[in-house]
Design a protein around this motif. Structure first.
Motif, PDB file in Angstrom:
ATOM      1  N   HIS A  78       0.822  -1.202   0.000  1.00 51.56           N
ATOM      2  CA  HIS A  78       0.000   0.000   0.000  1.00 51.56           C
ATOM      3  C   HIS A  78       0.855   1.251   0.000  1.00 51.56           C
ATOM      4  O   HIS A  78       2.045   1.225   0.344  1.00 51.56           O
ATOM      5  CB  HIS A  78      -0.927  -0.003   1.223  1.00 51.56           C
ATOM      6  CG  HIS A  78      -2.002  -1.034   1.158  1.00 51.56           C
ATOM      7  ND1 HIS A  78      -1.814  -2.340   1.597  1.00 51.56           N
ATOM      8  CD2 HIS A  78      -3.280  -0.973   0.699  1.00 51.56           C
ATOM      9  CE1 HIS A  78      -2.927  -3.020   1.408  1.00 51.56           C
ATOM     10  NE2 HIS A  78      -3.829  -2.217   0.871  1.00 51.56           N
ATOM     11  N   THR A  79       0.229   2.347  -0.367  1.00 49.22           N
ATOM     12  CA  THR A  79       0.918   3.631  -0.406  1.00 49.22           C
ATOM     13  C   THR A  79       0.935   4.266   0.983  1.00 49.22           C
ATOM     14  O   THR A  79       0.201   3.861   1.891  1.00 49.22           O
ATOM     15  CB  THR A  79       0.221   4.598  -1.377  1.00 49.22           C
ATOM     16  OG1 THR A  79      -1.086   4.897  -0.876  1.00 49.22           O
ATOM     17  CG2 THR A  79       0.106   3.984  -2.771  1.00 49.22           C
ATOM     18  N   VAL A  80       1.756   5.303   1.113  1.00 50.04           N
ATOM     19  CA  VAL A  80       1.872   6.008   2.388  1.00 50.04           C
ATOM     20  C   VAL A  80       0.523   6.577   2.815  1.00 50.04           C
ATOM     21  O   VAL A  80       0.118   6.455   3.983  1.00 50.04           O
ATOM     22  CB  VAL A  80       2.929   7.119   2.289  1.00 50.04           C
ATOM     23  CG1 VAL A  80       2.898   8.005   3.529  1.00 50.04           C
ATOM     24  CG2 VAL A  80       4.317   6.521   2.100  1.00 50.04           C
ATOM     25  N   ASP A  81      -0.191   7.205   1.888  1.00 47.53           N
ATOM     26  CA  ASP A  81      -1.483   7.799   2.251  1.00 47.53           C
ATOM     27  C   ASP A  81      -2.477   6.735   2.709  1.00 47.53           C
ATOM     28  O   ASP A  81      -3.238   6.957   3.662  1.00 47.53           O
ATOM     29  CB  ASP A  81      -2.054   8.562   1.061  1.00 47.53           C
ATOM     30  CG  ASP A  81      -1.332   9.877   0.809  1.00 47.53           C
ATOM     31  OD1 ASP A  81      -0.595  10.327   1.713  1.00 47.53           O
ATOM     32  OD2 ASP A  81      -1.497  10.442  -0.286  1.00 47.53           O
ATOM     33  N   GLN A  82      -2.496   5.582   2.054  1.00 45.92           N
ATOM     34  CA  GLN A  82      -3.396   4.508   2.467  1.00 45.92           C
ATOM     35  C   GLN A  82      -3.063   4.026   3.878  1.00 45.92           C
ATOM     36  O   GLN A  82      -3.957   3.778   4.693  1.00 45.92           O
ATOM     37  CB  GLN A  82      -3.314   3.345   1.484  1.00 45.92           C
ATOM     38  CG  GLN A  82      -3.948   3.624   0.132  1.00 45.92           C
ATOM     39  CD  GLN A  82      -3.725   2.479  -0.838  1.00 45.92           C
ATOM     40  OE1 GLN A  82      -2.644   1.893  -0.917  1.00 45.92           O
ATOM     41  NE2 GLN A  82      -4.767   2.138  -1.589  1.00 45.92           N
ATOM     42  N   ARG A  93      -1.493   5.733   6.282  1.00 44.25           N
ATOM     43  CA  ARG A  93      -1.812   6.769   7.273  1.00 44.25           C
ATOM     44  C   ARG A  93      -3.309   6.824   7.558  1.00 44.25           C
ATOM     45  O   ARG A  93      -3.724   6.987   8.706  1.00 44.25           O
ATOM     46  CB  ARG A  93      -1.311   8.115   6.764  1.00 44.25           C
ATOM     47  CG  ARG A  93       0.200   8.277   6.893  1.00 44.25           C
ATOM     48  CD  ARG A  93       0.661   9.561   6.273  1.00 44.25           C
ATOM     49  NE  ARG A  93       2.036   9.880   6.659  1.00 44.25           N
ATOM     50  CZ  ARG A  93       2.764  10.811   6.059  1.00 44.25           C
ATOM     51  NH1 ARG A  93       2.262  11.507   5.054  1.00 44.25           N
ATOM     52  NH2 ARG A  93       4.005  11.039   6.455  1.00 44.25           N
ATOM     53  N   ASP A  94      -4.121   6.701   6.512  1.00 47.04           N
ATOM     54  CA  ASP A  94      -5.572   6.718   6.726  1.00 47.04           C
ATOM     55  C   ASP A  94      -6.013   5.536   7.582  1.00 47.04           C
ATOM     56  O   ASP A  94      -6.850   5.683   8.489  1.00 47.04           O
ATOM     57  CB  ASP A  94      -6.299   6.684   5.384  1.00 47.04           C
ATOM     58  CG  ASP A  94      -6.175   7.997   4.616  1.00 47.04           C
ATOM     59  OD1 ASP A  94      -5.772   9.003   5.222  1.00 47.04           O
ATOM     60  OD2 ASP A  94      -6.473   7.992   3.401  1.00 47.04           O
ATOM     61  N   GLY A 151       7.080   8.716   5.816  1.00 47.84           N
ATOM     62  CA  GLY A 151       6.815  10.039   5.258  1.00 47.84           C
ATOM     63  C   GLY A 151       8.068  10.794   4.869  1.00 47.84           C
ATOM     64  O   GLY A 151       7.980  11.926   4.383  1.00 47.84           O
ATOM     65  N   ASP A 211       6.874   5.181  -1.923  1.00 48.99           N
ATOM     66  CA  ASP A 211       5.767   4.928  -2.849  1.00 48.99           C
ATOM     67  C   ASP A 211       6.205   4.585  -4.269  1.00 48.99           C
ATOM     68  O   ASP A 211       5.385   4.138  -5.065  1.00 48.99           O
ATOM     69  CB  ASP A 211       4.834   6.136  -2.910  1.00 48.99           C
ATOM     70  CG  ASP A 211       3.837   6.164  -1.759  1.00 48.99           C
ATOM     71  OD1 ASP A 211       3.751   5.165  -1.029  1.00 48.99           O
ATOM     72  OD2 ASP A 211       3.154   7.193  -1.594  1.00 48.99           O
ATOM     73  N   LYS A 247       4.714  -2.018   2.178  1.00 47.26           N
ATOM     74  CA  LYS A 247       4.717  -0.791   1.400  1.00 47.26           C
ATOM     75  C   LYS A 247       5.364  -1.078   0.038  1.00 47.26           C
ATOM     76  O   LYS A 247       6.028  -2.094  -0.144  1.00 47.26           O
ATOM     77  CB  LYS A 247       5.488   0.321   2.113  1.00 47.26           C
ATOM     78  CG  LYS A 247       4.729   0.918   3.316  1.00 47.26           C
ATOM     79  CD  LYS A 247       4.734   0.001   4.512  1.00 47.26           C
ATOM     80  CE  LYS A 247       4.005   0.570   5.718  1.00 47.26           C
ATOM     81  NZ  LYS A 247       3.956  -0.382   6.842  1.00 47.26           N
TER      82      LYS A 247
END
Length: 461
Positions: free
Chosen positions: A5-9, A11-12, A120, A155, A176
């Motif tokens: 998964h991506t960083v934004d995914q 973190r959410d 991040g 990412d 990741k």
């Protein structure tokens, strides 16, 4: 299936879970998993010297809390801050457990824990952090990275500037992108996943596992006959490279399809090596074209595309691609070939493998298998599978010819191009590992080992 998964995914998902937990619970879970992995790596903790390289963010906090756990288990733990401020709760916990902060690496450690930068962080380490990492590892201690090696691009899988190279990466919640996609994946070493209970959305990047391959692999029905299992055609080889045709047919004839038809310029050499092969034109469910075809490549590709059946395009035929394919296609370039296809320098393809594999899939409207240490199978729309099977000994002449034949057989037996390319790549790597047994190998035994790999897959369903 292993998902990245991506960083934004991430973190959410972490934010959603933390909203349901007492403050600090998620970091404590991560720290416990990290400390346990370090103990496993060292074979114990008592009397072991642990050096933590600690940045200002949550990865530094994970490292500090893990260090406190290790100190309570008898380890000598020192924390070297990479910033003026580090996680205050983690530092207090480390001190309470008997650990201490330091400003250099005075004693050779038994293990170095990289908690400098988290997911991040920007690619590349700052000079002071890069110097600290080099000093900390000067005596050859193994490195354990927290979540990702500091300095990699999480990412994209890119490497840009100084970065940590880990022996073990302990990651949390989900994999990741950088854990699977080279060149960053090569800096991760072995990857250990600590389950945090995150609820993750669908991932755009995944990696097949043995159970997935078993479920996808076409298997003959009780009433099967050779035509029902699929006929794969091979248009490969030339008088200059007859062995390419022989090896491509070996991959195609590894047992995954019902019959192999060879229609090319070196039929005598193919029949001598594979008497079961039918030579000459005829109907097929998929073509494999290009391996060692040399000056014949353009003609063989045109003939194959005219049949309007799925096609695997390899090697020399990659220099003669249409703007769009009239039927489903799998393209199997290595980095140099993909660079020519896209008109970019090879170094850029090698540095940004994920981006270029996806770009080629969109450009040609086909599945693209970018061959490498971790091969990438990309389809238009962005979905990617990463092959993590294989051995460095697989970097041998003719191995790509075998792979093209395997993929063609899987398409002829009914798999869609994306499935055929990713399953074929997985089987190819697993067969090479089995045939190698840790030592050198040539391409022929890779094809011969496919049957044994399939026999040892878990039972599907």
């Amino acid at each position: 299936m292993r998902h990245a998964h991506t960083v934004d995914q991430v973190r959410d998902a972490e934010a959603a879970l933390m909203a349901t937990l007492p403050p600090g619970s998620l970091m404590q879970r991560a720290a416990f998993g990290l400390a346990s992995a370090v103990i496993d790596l060292l074979g114990g903790s008592y009397g072991r010297r642990v050096l933590l390289l600690v940045g200002p963010g949550d990865n530094g906090g994970d490292a500090l809390y893990a260090g406190a756990l290790l100190a309570r288990r008898g380890a000598v733990v020192e924390a070297w801050p990479m910033a003026e401020q580090c996680h205050p709760g983690g530092l207090a916990a480390l001190r309470a457990a008997g650990g201490r902060p330091v400003d250099d690496c005075a004693h050779p450690p038994d293990v170095v824990v990289d908690g400098i930068v988290g997911i991040g962080g920007r690619p590349g380490l700052r000079p002071a952090a890069a110097d600290a990492w080099l000093r900390a590892t000067a005596h050859g201690a193994p490195v354990v990275a927290v979540d990702v090696p500091s300095g990699v691009d999480v990412d994209s899988g890119r490497l840009e500037g100084p970065h940590v190279v880990a022996d073990l990466t302990v990651t949390f919640g989900t994999h990741k992108v950088a854990h699977l996609v080279d060149p960053a994946a090569a800096a991760c070493g072995a990857v250990h996943l600590v389950d945090l209970g995150l609820e993750m959305p669908p991932a755009g990047i995944e990696s097949l596992q043995p159970g997935d391959v078993a479920a996808l692999l076409p298997r003959p029905r009780p009433d099967a006959h050779k035509y029902a299992r699929g006929v794969v055609g091979v248009r490969a080889g030339s008088p200059t490279y007859p062995g390419a045709a022989v090896l491509c047919v070996a991959g195609a004839g590894a047992g995954l399809a019902g019959m192999v038809r060879y229609d090319g310029p070196v039929a005598d050499a193919v029949r001598a090596a594979h008497p079961e092969v039918i030579a000459g034109p005829g109907q097929v469910q998929a073509w494999v074209v290009g391996s060692g075809a040399a000056d014949h490549a353009a003609q063989l590709l045109a003939e194959s595309l005219a049949d309007q059946v799925p096609v695997v395009v390899d090697a020399d035929a990659l220099d003669h691609l249409p703007d769009r394919f009239p039927s489903p296609a799998v393209l199997t370039p290595h980095a140099g070939e993909l660079a020519r296809m896209l008109g970019v320098p090879r170094r850029l393809v090698e540095a940004e493998q994920l981006a270029h594999a996806r770009a080629a899939a969109e450009r040609f409207g086909a599945v693209v298998l970018l061959k490498g240490r971790h091969s990438l199978t990309a389809e238009p729309g962005g979905r990617v599978r990463v092959t993590t099977t294989g051995t460095p000994w697989l970097a041998t002449a003719g191995a790509g010819d075998v792979l093209a034949g395997l993929i063609g057989a899987l398409m002829a037996s009914g798999l869609e191009p994306f499935e055929a390319a990713s399953v074929g790549s997985w089987l190819h790597g697993a067969a090479a590992t089995l045939a190698s047994a840790g030592g050198p190998l040539t391409a022929g035994p890779v094809a011969e080992a496919v049957g044994a790999v399939v026999r040892h897959l878990p039972t599907a369903g």
